[in-house]
Scaffold this motif. Structure first.
Motif, PDB file in Angstrom:
ATOM      1  N   ALA A  89       0.832  -1.207   0.000  1.00  0.00           N
ATOM      2  CA  ALA A  89       0.000   0.000   0.000  1.00  0.00           C
ATOM      3  C   ALA A  89       0.865   1.255   0.000  1.00  0.00           C
ATOM      4  CB  ALA A  89      -0.931  -0.005   1.211  1.00  0.00           C
ATOM      5  N   TYR A  90       1.937   1.260   0.778  1.00  0.00           N
ATOM      6  CA  TYR A  90       2.827   2.431   0.803  1.00  0.00           C
ATOM      7  C   TYR A  90       3.559   2.589  -0.531  1.00  0.00           C
ATOM      8  CZ  TYR A  90       2.301   3.926   5.623  1.00  0.00           C
ATOM      9  OH  TYR A  90       1.792   4.442   6.795  1.00  0.00           O
ATOM     10  N   TYR A  91       3.903   1.494  -1.157  1.00  0.00           N
ATOM     11  CA  TYR A  91       4.529   1.595  -2.481  1.00  0.00           C
ATOM     12  C   TYR A  91       3.553   2.187  -3.488  1.00  0.00           C
ATOM     13  CZ  TYR A  91       6.311   0.181  -7.037  1.00  0.00           C
ATOM     14  OH  TYR A  91       6.728   0.189  -8.339  1.00  0.00           O
ATOM     15  N   GLU A  92       2.285   1.782  -3.393  1.00  0.00           N
ATOM     16  CA  GLU A  92       1.275   2.304  -4.307  1.00  0.00           C
ATOM     17  C   GLU A  92       1.070   3.800  -4.110  1.00  0.00           C
ATOM     18  OE1 GLU A  92      -1.590   1.961  -7.370  1.00  0.00           O
ATOM     19  OE2 GLU A  92      -0.029   0.593  -6.642  1.00  0.00           O
ATOM     20  N   ILE A  93       1.047   4.236  -2.862  1.00  0.00           N
ATOM     21  CA  ILE A  93       0.845   5.665  -2.617  1.00  0.00           C
ATOM     22  C   ILE A  93       2.093   6.461  -2.995  1.00  0.00           C
ATOM     23  CG2 ILE A  93       1.669   5.898  -0.228  1.00  0.00           C
ATOM     24  CD1 ILE A  93      -0.864   7.515   0.342  1.00  0.00           C
ATOM     25  N   TYR A  94       3.259   5.851  -2.930  1.00  0.00           N
ATOM     26  CA  TYR A  94       4.476   6.538  -3.376  1.00  0.00           C
ATOM     27  C   TYR A  94       4.423   6.784  -4.880  1.00  0.00           C
ATOM     28  CZ  TYR A  94       9.401   7.440  -4.334  1.00  0.00           C
ATOM     29  OH  TYR A  94      10.577   8.005  -4.766  1.00  0.00           O
ATOM     30  N   ARG A  95       3.923   5.825  -5.633  1.00  0.00           N
ATOM     31  CA  ARG A  95       3.831   5.976  -7.090  1.00  0.00           C
ATOM     32  C   ARG A  95       2.833   7.057  -7.484  1.00  0.00           C
ATOM     33  NH1 ARG A  95       2.249   2.821 -10.695  1.00  0.00           N
ATOM     34  NH2 ARG A  95       0.712   1.655  -9.491  1.00  0.00           N
ATOM     35  N   LYS A  96       1.735   7.180  -6.745  1.00  0.00           N
ATOM     36  CA  LYS A  96       0.655   8.075  -7.148  1.00  0.00           C
ATOM     37  C   LYS A  96       0.541   9.306  -6.258  1.00  0.00           C
ATOM     38  CE  LYS A  96      -2.092   4.357  -9.162  1.00  0.00           C
ATOM     39  NZ  LYS A  96      -3.413   3.683  -9.215  1.00  0.00           N
ATOM     40  N   TYR A  97       1.588   9.589  -5.509  1.00  0.00           N
ATOM     41  CA  TYR A  97       1.486  10.681  -4.536  1.00  0.00           C
ATOM     42  C   TYR A  97       1.265  12.042  -5.205  1.00  0.00           C
ATOM     43  CZ  TYR A  97       2.279  13.496  -0.398  1.00  0.00           C
ATOM     44  OH  TYR A  97       2.127  14.381   0.639  1.00  0.00           O
ATOM     45  N   ARG A  98       1.852  12.269  -6.366  1.00  0.00           N
ATOM     46  CA  ARG A  98       1.730  13.563  -7.033  1.00  0.00           C
ATOM     47  C   ARG A  98       0.310  13.854  -7.487  1.00  0.00           C
ATOM     48  NH1 ARG A  98       7.213  13.416 -10.802  1.00  0.00           N
ATOM     49  NH2 ARG A  98       8.720  13.335  -9.066  1.00  0.00           N
ATOM     50  N   LYS A  99      -0.526  12.806  -7.596  1.00  0.00           N
ATOM     51  CA  LYS A  99      -1.909  13.010  -7.999  1.00  0.00           C
ATOM     52  C   LYS A  99      -2.810  13.362  -6.816  1.00  0.00           C
ATOM     53  CE  LYS A  99      -1.513   9.757 -11.859  1.00  0.00           C
ATOM     54  NZ  LYS A  99      -2.067   8.518 -12.485  1.00  0.00           N
ATOM     55  N   LEU A 100      -2.293  13.231  -5.617  1.00  0.00           N
ATOM     56  CA  LEU A 100      -3.081  13.516  -4.416  1.00  0.00           C
ATOM     57  C   LEU A 100      -2.892  14.973  -4.029  1.00  0.00           C
ATOM     58  CD1 LEU A 100      -2.174  10.284  -2.443  1.00  0.00           C
ATOM     59  CD2 LEU A 100      -4.195  10.698  -3.846  1.00  0.00           C
ATOM     60  N   ARG A 101      -3.974  15.617  -3.656  1.00  0.00           N
ATOM     61  CA  ARG A 101      -3.931  17.061  -3.436  1.00  0.00           C
ATOM     62  C   ARG A 101      -3.442  17.438  -2.046  1.00  0.00           C
ATOM     63  NH1 ARG A 101      -9.761  18.887  -6.150  1.00  0.00           N
ATOM     64  NH2 ARG A 101      -9.299  18.116  -8.269  1.00  0.00           N
ATOM     65  N   THR A 102      -3.841  16.701  -1.033  1.00  0.00           N
ATOM     66  CA  THR A 102      -3.532  17.061   0.341  1.00  0.00           C
ATOM     67  C   THR A 102      -3.040  15.836   1.115  1.00  0.00           C
ATOM     68  OG1 THR A 102      -5.791  16.610   1.104  1.00  0.00           O
ATOM     69  CG2 THR A 102      -5.300  18.850   0.319  1.00  0.00           C
ATOM     70  N   PRO A 103      -2.335  16.046   2.239  1.00  0.00           N
ATOM     71  CA  PRO A 103      -1.958  14.909   3.088  1.00  0.00           C
ATOM     72  C   PRO A 103      -3.161  14.133   3.600  1.00  0.00           C
ATOM     73  CG  PRO A 103      -0.688  16.868   3.667  1.00  0.00           C
ATOM     74  CD  PRO A 103      -1.741  17.309   2.697  1.00  0.00           C
ATOM     75  N   GLU A 104      -4.282  14.815   3.831  1.00  0.00           N
ATOM     76  CA  GLU A 104      -5.491  14.120   4.271  1.00  0.00           C
ATOM     77  C   GLU A 104      -5.978  13.159   3.193  1.00  0.00           C
ATOM     78  OE1 GLU A 104      -4.987  17.320   4.433  1.00  0.00           O
ATOM     79  OE2 GLU A 104      -4.773  17.616   6.598  1.00  0.00           O
ATOM     80  N   ALA A 105      -5.914  13.601   1.945  1.00  0.00           N
ATOM     81  CA  ALA A 105      -6.299  12.726   0.837  1.00  0.00           C
ATOM     82  C   ALA A 105      -5.357  11.538   0.737  1.00  0.00           C
ATOM     83  CB  ALA A 105      -6.305  13.509  -0.475  1.00  0.00           C
ATOM     84  N   ALA A 106      -4.080  11.742   1.046  1.00  0.00           N
ATOM     85  CA  ALA A 106      -3.120  10.645   1.000  1.00  0.00           C
ATOM     86  C   ALA A 106      -3.438   9.600   2.068  1.00  0.00           C
ATOM     87  CB  ALA A 106      -1.700  11.180   1.192  1.00  0.00           C
ATOM     88  N   ALA A 107      -3.800  10.049   3.265  1.00  0.00           N
ATOM     89  CA  ALA A 107      -4.140   9.109   4.339  1.00  0.00           C
ATOM     90  C   ALA A 107      -5.399   8.321   3.992  1.00  0.00           C
ATOM     91  CB  ALA A 107      -4.321   9.868   5.651  1.00  0.00           C
ATOM     92  N   ALA A 108      -6.401   8.999   3.425  1.00  0.00           N
ATOM     93  CA  ALA A 108      -7.634   8.315   3.029  1.00  0.00           C
ATOM     94  C   ALA A 108      -7.356   7.313   1.913  1.00  0.00           C
ATOM     95  CB  ALA A 108      -8.672   9.336   2.579  1.00  0.00           C
ATOM     96  N   TYR A 109      -6.516   7.695   0.969  1.00  0.00           N
ATOM     97  CA  TYR A 109      -6.180   6.782  -0.118  1.00  0.00           C
ATOM     98  C   TYR A 109      -5.407   5.570   0.411  1.00  0.00           C
ATOM     99  CZ  TYR A 109      -4.224   5.092  -4.520  1.00  0.00           C
ATOM    100  OH  TYR A 109      -3.863   4.310  -5.586  1.00  0.00           O
ATOM    101  N   LEU A 110      -4.566   5.790   1.397  1.00  0.00           N
ATOM    102  CA  LEU A 110      -3.810   4.695   1.992  1.00  0.00           C
ATOM    103  C   LEU A 110      -4.746   3.687   2.643  1.00  0.00           C
ATOM    104  CD1 LEU A 110      -1.004   3.574   2.702  1.00  0.00           C
ATOM    105  CD2 LEU A 110      -1.090   4.954   4.788  1.00  0.00           C
ATOM    106  N   ARG A 111      -5.750   4.152   3.367  1.00  0.00           N
ATOM    107  CA  ARG A 111      -6.723   3.240   3.970  1.00  0.00           C
ATOM    108  C   ARG A 111      -7.471   2.450   2.906  1.00  0.00           C
ATOM    109  NH1 ARG A 111      -7.807   7.804   7.381  1.00  0.00           N
ATOM    110  NH2 ARG A 111      -9.565   8.360   6.035  1.00  0.00           N
ATOM    111  N   SER A 112      -7.857   3.144   1.836  1.00  0.00           N
ATOM    112  CA  SER A 112      -8.587   2.491   0.764  1.00  0.00           C
ATOM    113  C   SER A 112      -7.755   1.397   0.104  1.00  0.00           C
ATOM    114  CB  SER A 112      -9.026   3.529  -0.273  1.00  0.00           C
ATOM    115  OG  SER A 112      -9.704   2.934  -1.347  1.00  0.00           O
ATOM    116  N   VAL A 113      -6.479   1.675  -0.104  1.00  0.00           N
ATOM    117  CA  VAL A 113      -5.604   0.684  -0.741  1.00  0.00           C
ATOM    118  C   VAL A 113      -5.421  -0.530   0.163  1.00  0.00           C
ATOM    119  CG1 VAL A 113      -3.266   0.259  -1.582  1.00  0.00           C
ATOM    120  CG2 VAL A 113      -4.414   2.393  -2.146  1.00  0.00           C
ATOM    121  N   VAL A 114      -5.265  -0.299   1.463  1.00  0.00           N
ATOM    122  CA  VAL A 114      -5.123  -1.415   2.398  1.00  0.00           C
ATOM    123  C   VAL A 114      -6.371  -2.292   2.362  1.00  0.00           C
ATOM    124  CG1 VAL A 114      -4.952  -2.038   4.836  1.00  0.00           C
ATOM    125  CG2 VAL A 114      -3.471  -0.266   3.896  1.00  0.00           C
ATOM    126  N   CYS A 115      -7.548  -1.673   2.358  1.00  0.00           N
ATOM    127  CA  CYS A 115      -8.796  -2.440   2.290  1.00  0.00           C
ATOM    128  C   CYS A 115      -8.889  -3.244   0.995  1.00  0.00           C
ATOM    129  CB  CYS A 115      -9.993  -1.501   2.415  1.00  0.00           C
ATOM    130  SG  CYS A 115     -10.253  -0.833   4.068  1.00  0.00           S
TER     131      CYS A 115
END
Length: 213
Positions: A89-115
């Protein structure tokens, strides 16, 4: 007589006498003046990417803040290898981090990827084990076991027996304390569906724990 001498002196030189060639002039040398700035030669070294550096810093910060909770999330959702799930999940968010607007969006996306990764992992295990009659108890790693207390094991077993959607809704609501809108965004369902899964899962979990007592 004077007139003859003047005309003779103004005459062109004889043809056999070569004209004097002009000496090649040396290239001008720029003199260094006090206070004058000298431009360095262009560097051939690669220039650091500030955006990439910022991405690494932010992802590292996400790791420090959310790794334990993401590990618990994957464990409670039934993953047999929660460490690998969270790492992916962290590798996935590292690849797509530039598409995320805010740190809050990154945390929400991280939860979604884990699920999503946990759900895919459970489905894969179900296919592998569909011909096995007895349930295979997975051996948790030392790090995962340290996160769980003895009095939680019975609850974890009852939680894992729930349908996937009910289990996810309960974990996100009561362990991560997310709001219904956040749960809906994480699971990719409507708020009404979140309420339904939460209510049914909580009723089934309560019944399982009461029967055990």
């Amino acid at each position: 007589m004077k007139r003859i001498r003047r005309e003779t002196s103004d005459a062109a030189p004889p043809a056999h006498v070569p004209a004097r060639e002009a000496a090649p002039s040396a290239p001008p040398v720029a003199s260094a003046q006090p206070g004058a700035s000298t431009r360095p030669a262009p560097s051939t070294q690669p220039v650091a990417d500030p955006a990439g550096s910022d991405r690494e810093v932010q992802v590292a910060r996400l790791f420090d803040l959310h790794y334990p909770s993401m590990l618990r999330l994957a464990t409670l959702l039934g993953a047999d290898d929660p460490e690998n799930i969270v790492a992916e999940a962290y590798y996935e968010i590292y690849r797509k981090y530039r598409k995320l607007r805010t740190p809050e969006a990154a945390a929400a996306y991280l939860r979604s990827v884990v699920c999503n990764l946990t759900r895919m992992r459970i489905r894969h295990l179900q296919v592998v084990r569909r011909h096995v009659e007895d349930r295979i108890d997975t051996v948790a790693s030392a790090e995962t076991s340290a996160l769980l207390r003895d009095d939680q094991r019975a609850l974890i077993r009852a939680l894992r027996a729930l349908p996937a959607r009910q289990r996810e809704a309960l974990v996100l609501r009561h362990w991560l304390c997310l709001k219904e809108k956040e749960i809906a965004a994480t699971m990719g369902i409507s708020v009404g569906s979140v309420k339904t899964h939460t209510a049914r899962g909580l009723a089934a979990l309560t019944h399982a724990m009461e029967v055990r007592r």
